[in-house]
Design an enzyme around this catalytic site. Structure first.
Site, PDB file in Angstrom:
ATOM      1  N   ASP A 109       0.954  -0.942  -0.076  1.00  0.00           N
ATOM      2  CA  ASP A 109       0.167   0.211  -0.005  1.00  0.00           C
ATOM      3  C   ASP A 109       1.018   1.220  -0.035  1.00  0.00           C
ATOM      4  O   ASP A 109       0.816   1.968  -0.888  1.00  0.00           O
ATOM      5  CB  ASP A 109      -0.942   0.062   1.092  1.00  0.00           C
ATOM      6  CG  ASP A 109      -0.185  -0.358   2.639  1.00  0.00           C
ATOM      7  OD1 ASP A 109       1.025  -0.579   2.362  1.00  0.00           O
ATOM      8  OD2 ASP A 109      -1.046  -0.229   3.709  1.00  0.00           O
ATOM      9  N   ASP A 112       7.080   3.547   3.338  1.00  0.00           N
ATOM     10  CA  ASP A 112       7.308   4.734   4.509  1.00  0.00           C
ATOM     11  C   ASP A 112       9.056   4.564   4.971  1.00  0.00           C
ATOM     12  O   ASP A 112       9.895   4.817   4.033  1.00  0.00           O
ATOM     13  CB  ASP A 112       6.558   4.791   5.538  1.00  0.00           C
ATOM     14  CG  ASP A 112       6.721   6.095   6.556  1.00  0.00           C
ATOM     15  OD1 ASP A 112       7.633   6.676   6.219  1.00  0.00           O
ATOM     16  OD2 ASP A 112       6.119   5.748   7.508  1.00  0.00           O
ATOM     17  N   PHE A 160       0.475  11.539   7.561  1.00  0.00           N
ATOM     18  CA  PHE A 160      -0.289  10.370   7.838  1.00  0.00           C
ATOM     19  C   PHE A 160      -1.417   9.911   6.872  1.00  0.00           C
ATOM     20  O   PHE A 160      -2.384  10.833   7.162  1.00  0.00           O
ATOM     21  CB  PHE A 160      -0.388  10.084   9.356  1.00  0.00           C
ATOM     22  CG  PHE A 160      -0.661   8.029   9.573  1.00  0.00           C
ATOM     23  CD1 PHE A 160       0.534   7.594   9.722  1.00  0.00           C
ATOM     24  CD2 PHE A 160      -1.867   7.981   9.701  1.00  0.00           C
ATOM     25  CE1 PHE A 160       0.396   6.430   9.817  1.00  0.00           C
ATOM     26  CE2 PHE A 160      -2.026   6.694   9.846  1.00  0.00           C
ATOM     27  CZ  PHE A 160      -1.094   5.746  10.035  1.00  0.00           C
ATOM     28  N   ARG A 173     -10.077   2.192   6.733  1.00  0.00           N
ATOM     29  CA  ARG A 173      -9.720   1.280   5.398  1.00  0.00           C
ATOM     30  C   ARG A 173     -10.377   1.483   4.381  1.00  0.00           C
ATOM     31  O   ARG A 173     -10.036   1.521   3.137  1.00  0.00           O
ATOM     32  CB  ARG A 173      -9.384   0.105   5.805  1.00  0.00           C
ATOM     33  CG  ARG A 173      -8.023  -0.374   6.542  1.00  0.00           C
ATOM     34  CD  ARG A 173      -7.910  -1.707   6.847  1.00  0.00           C
ATOM     35  NE  ARG A 173      -7.081  -2.066   7.908  1.00  0.00           N
ATOM     36  CZ  ARG A 173      -5.733  -2.314   8.106  1.00  0.00           C
ATOM     37  NH1 ARG A 173      -5.229  -1.653   6.786  1.00  0.00           N
ATOM     38  NH2 ARG A 173      -5.080  -2.640   9.008  1.00  0.00           N
TER      39      ARG A 173
HETATM   40  P1  IMP Z   1       7.459   0.983   6.529  1.00  0.00           P
HETATM   41  O1  IMP Z   1       7.747  -0.396   6.967  1.00  0.00           O
HETATM   42  O2  IMP Z   1       7.710   1.950   7.344  1.00  0.00           O
HETATM   43  O3  IMP Z   1       7.829   1.045   4.943  1.00  0.00           O
HETATM   44  O4  IMP Z   1       5.804   1.191   6.392  1.00  0.00           O
HETATM   45  C1  IMP Z   1       5.066   0.407   5.730  1.00  0.00           C
HETATM   46  C2  IMP Z   1       3.800  -0.135   6.423  1.00  0.00           C
HETATM   47  O5  IMP Z   1       3.555   0.856   7.304  1.00  0.00           O
HETATM   48  C3  IMP Z   1       2.710   0.220   5.452  1.00  0.00           C
HETATM   49  O6  IMP Z   1       2.483  -0.951   4.768  1.00  0.00           O
HETATM   50  C4  IMP Z   1       1.605   0.718   6.081  1.00  0.00           C
HETATM   51  O7  IMP Z   1       0.709  -0.429   6.677  1.00  0.00           O
HETATM   52  C5  IMP Z   1       2.103   1.428   6.907  1.00  0.00           C
HETATM   53  N1  IMP Z   1       2.100   2.911   7.096  1.00  0.00           N
HETATM   54  C6  IMP Z   1       3.330   3.694   6.669  1.00  0.00           C
HETATM   55  N2  IMP Z   1       2.766   4.870   6.287  1.00  0.00           N
HETATM   56  C7  IMP Z   1       1.574   4.922   6.644  1.00  0.00           C
HETATM   57  C8  IMP Z   1       0.499   6.058   6.521  1.00  0.00           C
HETATM   58  O8  IMP Z   1       0.994   7.307   6.193  1.00  0.00           O
HETATM   59  N3  IMP Z   1      -0.887   5.484   6.649  1.00  0.00           N
HETATM   60  C9  IMP Z   1      -1.079   4.332   7.006  1.00  0.00           C
HETATM   61  N4  IMP Z   1      -0.201   3.255   6.879  1.00  0.00           N
HETATM   62  C10 IMP Z   1       1.108   3.741   6.879  1.00  0.00           C
HETATM   63 MG    MG Z   2      -1.055  -0.966   8.249  1.00  0.00          MG
END
Ligand code: IMP
Ligand code: MG
Length: 181
Positions: A109, A112, A160, A173
């Site tokens: 999705d 980050d 966010f 969601r």
């Molecule tokens: P990462 O592991 O930090 O790259 O983040 C990935 C996961 O964190 C995504 O698959 C989301 O489930 C969650 N995530 C990161 N940023 C957001 C956001 O802005 N809104 C909602 N979920 C997020």
């Molecule tokens: Mg999540």
């Protein structure tokens, strides 16, 4: 857009719509075409959605991929940030579909920090796919990633974001658009 359909908001309010339902649909349709054009005819393709956040994106995306593909999902355990280590990852749902010698596309999705990808990608590459690509709807472009992200829907702002699969504490969601809170 009317925020009153958002249901259980708690103390969180939608600040603004960042990507409208129409803008998302246009981009997802383009991405489906880009993916379809990237593989040789007859390629054995497995599209893997990372749960839960990708569930709406993958459902829309695969309907814009006219070439034969198969679909499965995976769910990774989430550890607190302090416990993060790529060796510690556990799949709480492990796809039954074999990956050896197949073209695997991991669907996210949002990217980050890149932590999720850095945990999951080594597990998938161990299974001997012919190719392994990443497709994400949103990319915050903050992380230094070890893995190239082949398809990106939108470069996302640092806010966010919720909706279209993305949650805040499991809420939001279901929204057909993406907003910031
Ligand atoms: P990462 O592991 O930090 O790259 O983040 C990935 C996961 O964190 C995504 O698959 C989301 O489930 C969650 N995530 C990161 N940023 C957001 C956001 O802005 N809104 C909602 N979920 C997020
Ligand atoms: Mg999540």
């Amino acid at each position: 857009m009317n925020a009153s359909r958002d249901g259980r908001l708690g103390d969180r309010r939608l600040l603004r719509v960042v990507y409208s339902a129409e803008a998302i649909q246009r981009r997802v349709e383009e991405m489906g075409r880009e993916i379809s054009g990237a593989y040789a005819p007859g390629a054995d393709i497995l599209v893997l959605g990372l749960l839960k956040g990708s569930f709406i994106f993958i459902a829309d995306l695969v309907r814009h991929v006219p070439i034969p593909i198969q679909v499965d999902f995976l769910a990774a355990s989430s550890y607190g940030k302090e416990r993060v280590s790529s060796g510690e990852v556990r799949l709480v749902y492990d796809p039954e579909a074999p990956m050896e010698n197949r073209h695997v596309i991991l669907i996210e999705d949002i990217v980050d920090s890149g932590t999720t990808l850095s945990r999951v990608m080594p597990l998938l590459s161990e299974r001997g796919p012919a190719s392994l690509e990443i497709c994400t709807l949103l990319h915050k472009r903050v992380a230094e990633l070890d893995w190239a992200v082949r398809w990106v829907g939108f470069d996302a702002p640092g806010d966010f974001l919720v909706g279209y699969g993305l949650d805040y504490a499991e809420d939001f969601r279901h929204l057909p658009y993406i907003g910031s809170i």
